[in-house]
Scaffold this active site. Structure first.
Site, PDB file in Angstrom:
ATOM      1  N   THR A 141       0.819  -1.215   0.000  1.00  0.00           N
ATOM      2  CA  THR A 141       0.000   0.000   0.000  1.00  0.00           C
ATOM      3  C   THR A 141       0.854   1.266   0.000  1.00  0.00           C
ATOM      4  O   THR A 141       2.001   1.247   0.485  1.00  0.00           O
ATOM      5  CB  THR A 141      -0.893  -0.008   1.257  1.00  0.00           C
ATOM      6  OG1 THR A 141      -1.541   1.250   1.384  1.00  0.00           O
ATOM      7  CG2 THR A 141      -0.090  -0.252   2.533  1.00  0.00           C
ATOM      8  N   ASP A 142       0.255   2.356  -0.484  1.00  0.00           N
ATOM      9  CA  ASP A 142       0.952   3.652  -0.418  1.00  0.00           C
ATOM     10  C   ASP A 142       1.007   4.185   1.017  1.00  0.00           C
ATOM     11  O   ASP A 142       1.767   5.109   1.314  1.00  0.00           O
ATOM     12  CB  ASP A 142       0.275   4.676  -1.350  1.00  0.00           C
ATOM     13  CG  ASP A 142      -1.194   4.930  -1.022  1.00  0.00           C
ATOM     14  OD1 ASP A 142      -1.745   4.267  -0.113  1.00  0.00           O
ATOM     15  OD2 ASP A 142      -1.809   5.796  -1.684  1.00  0.00           O
ATOM     16  N   GLU A 143       0.205   3.587   1.917  1.00  0.00           N
ATOM     17  CA  GLU A 143       0.131   4.122   3.286  1.00  0.00           C
ATOM     18  C   GLU A 143       1.449   3.959   4.051  1.00  0.00           C
ATOM     19  O   GLU A 143       1.654   4.600   5.072  1.00  0.00           O
ATOM     20  CB  GLU A 143      -1.019   3.468   4.058  1.00  0.00           C
ATOM     21  CG  GLU A 143      -2.356   3.701   3.383  1.00  0.00           C
ATOM     22  CD  GLU A 143      -3.549   3.593   4.310  1.00  0.00           C
ATOM     23  OE1 GLU A 143      -3.362   3.462   5.530  1.00  0.00           O
ATOM     24  OE2 GLU A 143      -4.677   3.646   3.795  1.00  0.00           O
ATOM     25  N   TYR A 166      -2.262  -0.535  10.851  1.00  0.00           N
ATOM     26  CA  TYR A 166      -2.341  -1.203   9.539  1.00  0.00           C
ATOM     27  C   TYR A 166      -1.100  -0.901   8.705  1.00  0.00           C
ATOM     28  O   TYR A 166      -0.423  -1.813   8.217  1.00  0.00           O
ATOM     29  CB  TYR A 166      -3.605  -0.750   8.792  1.00  0.00           C
ATOM     30  CG  TYR A 166      -3.559  -1.072   7.308  1.00  0.00           C
ATOM     31  CD1 TYR A 166      -3.623  -2.388   6.855  1.00  0.00           C
ATOM     32  CD2 TYR A 166      -3.409  -0.063   6.352  1.00  0.00           C
ATOM     33  CE1 TYR A 166      -3.549  -2.687   5.489  1.00  0.00           C
ATOM     34  CE2 TYR A 166      -3.341  -0.353   4.996  1.00  0.00           C
ATOM     35  CZ  TYR A 166      -3.418  -1.663   4.571  1.00  0.00           C
ATOM     36  OH  TYR A 166      -3.330  -1.966   3.232  1.00  0.00           O
ATOM     37  N   LYS A 170       1.965  -3.340   7.349  1.00  0.00           N
ATOM     38  CA  LYS A 170       2.291  -3.522   5.925  1.00  0.00           C
ATOM     39  C   LYS A 170       3.748  -3.102   5.668  1.00  0.00           C
ATOM     40  O   LYS A 170       4.464  -3.761   4.902  1.00  0.00           O
ATOM     41  CB  LYS A 170       1.345  -2.696   5.042  1.00  0.00           C
ATOM     42  CG  LYS A 170      -0.088  -3.175   5.007  1.00  0.00           C
ATOM     43  CD  LYS A 170      -0.269  -4.567   4.421  1.00  0.00           C
ATOM     44  CE  LYS A 170      -0.057  -4.635   2.926  1.00  0.00           C
ATOM     45  NZ  LYS A 170      -0.420  -5.984   2.387  1.00  0.00           N
TER      46      LYS A 170
END
Ligand code: NAD
Ligand code: DAU
Length: 365
Positions: A141-143, A166, A170
């Site tokens: 993810t970009d997060e 989260y 990741k």
């Protein structure tokens, strides 16, 4: 026959990916889908695939943290590629209960990497080097990059700065994947993608939640001031990017994937209201009691630690693999709204929890 092991294939993106691979992807081999069927796993997402690709699609119910099960799967199916989607994926849930995120996203990815490494190192290649065609693709993810200010975009070289349980889980799994390449030479690739939307999206996430709530005349919750920015990508475009990376990406590389579509959350919700108005005009929808869809927008308490802005620079994958998003937001949203309207059975089963019963009826589980 070539085999791909897909983890988390019963979820939103994983099920779209399996459909893409067999369809537009032109894959002629077999897909083995390993999924634990958490609340987010729904085999109804794949009912058509199961019928259409009998003999080339196999479902295995199980946990990616289970070493014994993983060993058995690699031994039996000998996958040439792994597409690793399985994860706890919802930021709000990670705030209220981070344990599952640490277990699945970190420990589960570790178990999968370790099993893949053993399989690859002990495969029947005489000098015990991994077959060059083997691929471990990790969907991320970009997060992991944190939050942007008013300008700039995330590049593959942007330092990691995860800020929710989260995204931290990741980020941790991304580091493990890279470590397995650097230390053992495992041929991995990673994609860091922005917000997806499209068919089969579980209605805890903003887009499907707003569509389904609006149709029922329920409030459309917008966190905080609604001015947070996300970069939206139609799910099929994401699947196409992953398929390109698995087939043509360079081992050890990371590719950012995004929609070139920065939108404020409030504008996404207003866009959903407009798309619904075109498909089911409010005046014909009894649940609205004379209101407009936009009258349902309700500002609520902000998400804790809510990241302000994400935006993706996808020039690397565009330059190296020729991928770019094909679907524009308005068109993608219209297709998404149409899909939810055309699939009332799926919606009902998900909303009432009956999809769990659907699984037991069809799988005896
Ligand atoms: P999802 O929550 O819809 O699906 C996750 C799937 O993984 C479910 O089918 C679930 O049953 C399965 N799963 C969960 N724990 C498992 C375990 N321990 N063992 C086996 N299976 C397990 O998620 P999604 O939105 O489809 O996301 C898929 C992947 O893509 C995730 O890794 C996520 O981090 C990443 N991603 C998602 C987005 C997005 O916008 N949704 C964007 C970028 C990256
Ligand atoms: O950026 C990629 C990420 O996108 C993925 O890694 C995650 O797996 C995926 O869930 C998604 O995370 P978000 O938190 O961005 O998605 P969500 O749909 O939950 O929220 C989108 C934005 O809308 C976010 O800024 C929070 C806000 N929001 C969300 C919900 C559910 C609302 O304002 N109201 C809501 O009811």
């Amino acid at each position: 026959m070539k085999t791909i092991l897909v983890t988390g294939g019963a979820g939103f993106i994983g099920s779209n990916f399996i459909r893409y691979v067999f369809g537009k992807g032109g894959f002629r081999g077999r897909v083995v889908n390993l999924d634990k069927l958490t609340y987010a796993g729904n085999l109804e997402n794949l009912a058509d695939i199961e019928r259409k690709y009998k003999g080339r699609y196999t479902f295995v119910k199980g946990d990616i943290c289970d070493f014994k099960l993983l060993n058995g799967i690699f031994k039996k199916y000998k996958p040439e590629a792994v597409a690793h989607f399985a994860a706890e994926s919802h930021v709000d849930r990670s705030i209220f209960g981070p344990k599952d995120f640490v277990e699945t996203n970190i420990q589960g990815t570790f178990a999968l990497l370790e099993t893949a490494r053993n399989f690859w190192q002990n495969s029947s290649i005489p000098d015990s080097r991994f077959p060059t065609s083997f691929r471990f693709h990790h969907v991320s993810t970009d997060e992991v990059y944190g939050s942007l200010g008013k300008t700039g975009k995330f590049k593959e070289t942007t330092p990691y700065d995860p800020r929710s349980p989260y995204s931290a889980s990741k980020a941790s799994s991304d580091h493990l994947v890279r470590a397995y390449h650097h230390t053992y030479g495992l041929p991995v690739t990673i994609s860091n993608c922005s917000n997806n939307y499209g068919p089969y999206h579980f209605p805890e996430k903003l887009v499907p939640l707003a569509i389904l709530n609006a149709l029922e005349g329920k409030p459309l919750p917008v966190y905080g001031d609604g001015l947070q920015v996300r970069d939206w990508l139609y799910v099929e475009d994401h699947c196409a990017a992953i398929w390109e990376i698995i087939n043509k990406g360079r081992a050890g590389e990371t590719y950012n994937v995004g929609g070139n579509c920065e939108m404020k959350n409030i504008d996404v919700v207003k866009g959903i209201c407009s798309a619904l108005e075109r498909a089911v005009p409010a005046r014909h929808n009894k649940a609205l009691n004379g209101k407009n869809y936009a009258d349902l927008i309700t500002y609520v308490k902000d998400r804790a630690g809510h990241d302000r802005r994400y935006a993706i620079d996808f020039s690397k994958i565009k330059k190296e693999l020729g991928w770019q998003p094909a679907v524009r937001f308005a068109g993608g949203l219209a297709k998404t709204v149409d899909w939810y309207l055309a699939n009332p059975g799926w919606v009902k089963n998900v909303k009432t929890g009956a999809y769990r019963k659907w699984i037991s009826r069809n799988y005896g589980k």
